[in-house]
Design a protein around this motif. Structure first.
Motif, PDB file in Angstrom:
ATOM      1  N   SER A  25       0.836  -1.210   0.000  1.00 44.94           N
ATOM      2  CA  SER A  25       0.000   0.000   0.000  1.00 44.94           C
ATOM      3  C   SER A  25       0.867   1.254   0.000  1.00 44.94           C
ATOM      4  CB  SER A  25      -0.945  -0.003   1.199  1.00 44.94           C
ATOM      5  OG  SER A  25      -0.203  -0.029   2.423  1.00 44.94           O
ATOM      6  N   LEU A  26       1.966   1.227   0.747  1.00 39.78           N
ATOM      7  CA  LEU A  26       2.865   2.384   0.778  1.00 39.78           C
ATOM      8  C   LEU A  26       3.535   2.571  -0.580  1.00 39.78           C
ATOM      9  CD1 LEU A  26       4.254   4.657   2.290  1.00 39.78           C
ATOM     10  CD2 LEU A  26       5.900   2.986   3.188  1.00 39.78           C
ATOM     11  N   LEU A  27       3.972   1.473  -1.198  1.00 42.29           N
ATOM     12  CA  LEU A  27       4.573   1.569  -2.530  1.00 42.29           C
ATOM     13  C   LEU A  27       3.562   2.074  -3.541  1.00 42.29           C
ATOM     14  CD1 LEU A  27       6.925   1.095  -4.458  1.00 42.29           C
ATOM     15  CD2 LEU A  27       6.221  -1.306  -4.626  1.00 42.29           C
ATOM     16  N   ALA A  28       2.320   1.597  -3.452  1.00 40.53           N
ATOM     17  CA  ALA A  28       1.286   2.045  -4.381  1.00 40.53           C
ATOM     18  C   ALA A  28       1.022   3.536  -4.238  1.00 40.53           C
ATOM     19  CB  ALA A  28       0.001   1.255  -4.138  1.00 40.53           C
ATOM     20  N   ALA A  29       1.021   4.029  -2.999  1.00 39.99           N
ATOM     21  CA  ALA A  29       0.791   5.460  -2.784  1.00 39.99           C
ATOM     22  C   ALA A  29       1.907   6.297  -3.393  1.00 39.99           C
ATOM     23  CB  ALA A  29       0.665   5.736  -1.286  1.00 39.99           C
TER      24      ALA A  29
END
Length: 888
Positions: A773-777
């Motif tokens: 999720s952090l990478l996607a953001a």
């Protein structure tokens, strides 16, 4: 003084005055003996001028010009004359001396001139940059035209202008040189510069006209073009022979007689060349000039390629061939199944449909079984249709999915430093050739020098003087003014080439807050080299260095560092400040033995032991805060640069500010201190050593590598993602900075950089440190502002998924897609991201809602964006009003 001596002195005076124009006239009055007597004096003057510094550059240049002309006229041997004329230090990369040289050689015999011409033609700096000189000598001597690469480049550059066709027609060298130019591995720039066939400087058009006139052999040109295209190379180097071949065209006989050549190009050549070969073979196939087996061979090679345009064209050709000859289905349909494994599901669909249309023409049961078995290559979205086509059982969809991730990479131990002078010299020779290839090699060599200098300084110094006699860094005195030269600076200090006082000042020099990440990391390595150089220059009683890593990442095991401090205590010596600080930054705080090592360090009863114990026990993180400035447009390029907007806010660490040397104090900055990311390109040979400064704190290292990574990615520099491997394999927690660096790396232009980023992603996932999720953001921000292009990200994601990490990639892409689909304008390349996401969901399972997906999937049309949106929606179980794509 004799008359000859006077004439020689007059010549030397003119040369020393830089009066190049007077030299030919003065030489005319000298006989052979006088010229021979002048040569040693000219050589002495040449040596003297070579040693002048840049302040006398203008004077030096004029004297060198005169020297070149004078020496050319004084040498009587062709080999010596050619060596003098072609010497780099006498050439000013222009034609200022050409007329003078030709003038003083005017009275030489033809055979002598031919010898000089052939020798100069082999010197690239002369034959290309001073083509007129060599060409004139060739004409005067009547020798065969040189065909060296440099001469060819000079010839092509001289001819290219608005009168290209006329000049080629008038030049008697044209029939001789054109075939050689065509065969060059690297096409001269002038042959690829023109805007098109209408340009009067367009070489292919001019050569075609000469072939039509009979001045050039058309068959020989065709042979040359085909031969050059078969050899392969960069697309820019194949552009010229391909354009010429297209203009010349090929006859039926030429096409039929070269079928193996066309097959080779279609299989392995770059896309433009493969497309041309495919066109030729298609004409042959549809005209009856290509057998079924040859068509199958061609199709197998083309369908294996990744270019969608070529694959689709080949499927179309196969469809036409099968309609003309249904009996060829048993031979051709097995080849069609090669497209079942293509990354594009629409290509898979077309291939499956083609098999479905002609399956009835296959009577051989073994072939039908082979076709059915190939259905396993299809994406899950097409397997149901394939099962119906071949009469197979529906594929089971209840099998548990197993994520495949690479094994966690093991840390490689660093080999002990060399124990003998002979072994160390082997290491040092390797380091001199590649001074900063890796942290491991650099640190082993550095520690080896310190250890052996402590044992027998004089023997080591003598060996260094002998092994590196004449090396520039042995005489170069500027080792401390701006930057060091790493281990080479230490060796220079060992042999007395750098004064200890200079090194002492350099290692203690205040550094203040660095202006950019490049300066900060490079400064630490420089100060470490200066300190080690000071150590060997002063023969201080230190037996070894504390900060030599025990692992290839640059990290040190805590018990090892405790034992090194114990040996220091027993020997009664104090650690060097920089060496101790670097060792603290490298010690593995997350190691299971850290707590016990902290107690052992405290028990040493030394100040260094207490500092290590406090460092291992501290929970505070060095990881800085990251933020971005408002986007500001670059006035010159009109672009936004991520590196310009990155701001690193350091955490306050009083222990670092109070106890660490100046080069490290930027790590202990107060919350009010910030450092802008450097938006300018800085090349540094020390760059591969940067990760070794902070191997135990990946977040801090990532923050300081980000400007370099971001700049390299935005400027599309090859090798931009070099630091991601260190971030994936290092120690310390993984947070926003590492994920930010990974997001940038996944969008790099060059395939090898994206592969490095994919490897880093998989390693982090296998270690359980990846936050999808952090990478996607992070990716969502970069896709929105154009830093990461969706098609490049899709390629990286597809590569990662193909290793078996479908669930990992699915989690990242499903977190990214809502922002991509919500963009005010359609995002170019979004269809590719949807395709990879659909593939991941189909293979790994999963359900849920993706904001904006249902609305996109419900649109009319069959674009890739809409088609893949429907496919993903069906895979996720979202209602769209459409069913899954059907094939066959």
């Amino acid at each position: 003084m004799t008359e000859t001596t006077t004439a020689v002195e007059e010549l030397l005076g003119a040369v020393r005055a830089g009066a190049c124009a007077k030299v030919p006239g003065l030489l005319a009055g000298l006989d052979a003996d006088a010229r021979k007597a002048a040569l040693p004096k000219l050589s002495e003057l040449r040596k003297e001028v070579r040693g002048w510094n840049w302040e006398r550059w203008n004077e030096q240049r004029e004297i060198r010009r005169a020297l070149r002309v004078a020496g050319a006229g004084c040498h009587t041997g062709p080999a010596a004359a050619a060596a003098w004329i072609g010497a780099r230090d006498l050439s000013d990369w222009g034609e200022s001396t050409v007329d003078g040289v030709l003038q003083v050689l005017a009275d030489r015999e033809s055979a002598w001139l031919a010898n000089v011409a052939q020798r100069l033609a082999e010197r690239p700096s002369v034959a290309e940059d001073e083509y007129r000189l060599v060409h004139t000598l060739v004409v005067r001597s009547g020798c065969p035209v040189p065909t060296t690469e440099a001469y060819l480049r000079g010839w092509s550059r001289t001819l290219t202008n608005g009168r290209l066709l006329d000049r080629l027609r008038e030049d008697p060298q044209t029939p001789v040189l054109v075939p050689y130019v065509l065969a060059l591995a690297e096409t001269p720039d002038r042959l690829t510069w023109s805007a098109g066939p209408e340009d009067p400087g367009h070489w292919p058009t001019a050569l075609k006209a000469l072939a039509e006139e009979g001045l050039l052999d058309r068959t020989a040109l065709v042979d040359g073009c085909v031969s050059r295209l078969l050899r392969g190379g960069r697309p820019r180097d194949l552009r010229f022979p391909l354009a010429l071949l297209r203009l010349l065209g090929t006859t039926d006989e030429e096409r039929r007689s070269r079928v193996p050549d066309w097959l080779g190009m279609a299989a392995d050549a770059p896309s433009p060349v493969a497309a041309y070969a495919q066109e030729v073979l298609a004409e042959l196939a549809l005209g009856g000039g290509l057998g079924v087996r040859e068509l199958a061979e061609m199709s197998g090679a083309v369908l294996f390629r990744s270019e969608k345009k070529l694959v689709r064209a080949q499927l179309t050709l196969l469809g036409k061939a099968l309609r003309r000859d249904p009996g060829a289905a048993a031979d051709l349909l097995p080849v069609v199944t090669d497209a079942f494994g293509h990354e594009d599901t629409t290509v898979q669909e077309r291939a499956l449909a083609l098999v479905g249309r002609h399956l009835k023409d296959v009577a051989d049961e073994r072939v039908r079984e082979e076709l059915a078995g190939a259905a396993e290559l299809l994406s899950p979205v097409h397997r149901t249709a394939a099962a119906e086509l071949f009469g197979l059982a529906a594929p089971a969809d209840d099998l548990p999915y197993v994520e495949v991730l690479p094994p966690v990479p093991e840390r490689r131990p660093v080999a002990p430093a060399a124990g003998t002078v002979a072994e160390l010299m082997e290491d040092l020779v390797s380091v001199e050739r590649n001074p900063y290839e890796s942290v491991e090699e650099f640190e082993r060599a550095l520690d080896g020098v310190v250890r052996l200098a402590h044992l027998d300084r004089e023997t080591l110094a003598a060996a260094v003087r002998e092994a590196f006699a004449g090396a520039y860094w042995m005489e170069h005195r500027d080792h401390v003014s701006r930057s060091s030269q790493g281990v080479l600076t230490v060796l220079a200090a060992l042999v007395g080439a750098v004064r200890p006082q200079q090194l002492d000042i350099a290692r203690r020099r205040p550094s203040g807050t660095p202006s950019c990440a490049h300066e900060a990391l490079t400064r630490v390595i420089d100060v470490r080299a200066w300190e080690a150089a000071w150590l060997v220059a002063t023969a201080a009683p230190l037996p070894f260095l504390l900060a030599t890593p025990t692992h290839h990442t640059g990290a040190i095991d805590p018990p090892v560092l405790v034992e090194r401090l114990r040996e220091y205590r027993d020997a009664g010596v104090e650690p060097l400040p920089v060496d101790l600080a670097q060792s603290l930054l490298r010690v593995r705080k997350a190691d299971p033995s850290a707590a016990e090592a902290a107690a052992d360090a405290a028990a040493l009863g030394t100040r260094a032991g207490a500092r290590l114990a406090d460092w291992l026990s501290a929970d505070e993180s060095l990881a800085p805060g990251l933020r971005f400035l408002e986007r500001g447009r670059d006035k010159r390029s009109g672009q936004w640069w991520l590196a310009d907007r990155l701001v690193v806010a350091m955490r306050e660490r009083r222990a670092i500010r109070d106890e660490f040397p100046p080069a490290f104090q930027w790590l202990g900055g107060s919350p009010t201190e910030t450092v802008r990311g450097c938006g300018y390109y800085h090349w540094s040979g020390l760059r591969p050593l940067w990760p070794g400064v902070l191997p135990d704190d990946r977040e801090t290292l990532a923050a300081w590598l980000l400007p370099t990574l971001a700049g390299g990615a935005e400027w599309e520099e090859r090798g931009a993602a070099w630091g991601l491997t260190a971030l994936a394999e290092g120690d310390g927690p993984v947070g926003p900075a590492v994920h930010l660096a990974l997001a940038v790396g996944l969008g790099c232009r060059h395939v090898e950089d994206r592969l490095t980023a994919v490897d880093a992603l998989l390693v982090l996932a296998s270690r359980g440190e990846l936050d999808p999720s952090l990478l996607a953001a992070r990716l969502a921000v970069f896709v929105a502002d154009g830093t990461v292009k969706p098609n490049r990200l899709a390629d990286a994601a597809r590569t990662a998924a193909a290793t078996g990490a479908y669930a990992t990639v699915r989690a990242v892409l499903l977190g990214l897609l809502p922002s991509v689909l919500a963009a005010p304008k359609p995002v170019h390349g979004a269809g590719e991201l949807l395709a990879v996401a659909a593939e991941c969901v189909e293979r790994s399972g999963g359900s849920g809602e993706v904001a904006g997906l249902a609305e996109l999937a419900a649109r009319r049309g069959a674009t890739q964006l809409v088609t893949q949106a429907r496919r993903l929606a069906v895979a996720l179980g979202q209602r769209t009003g459409h069913t899954a794509p059907e094939a066959a």
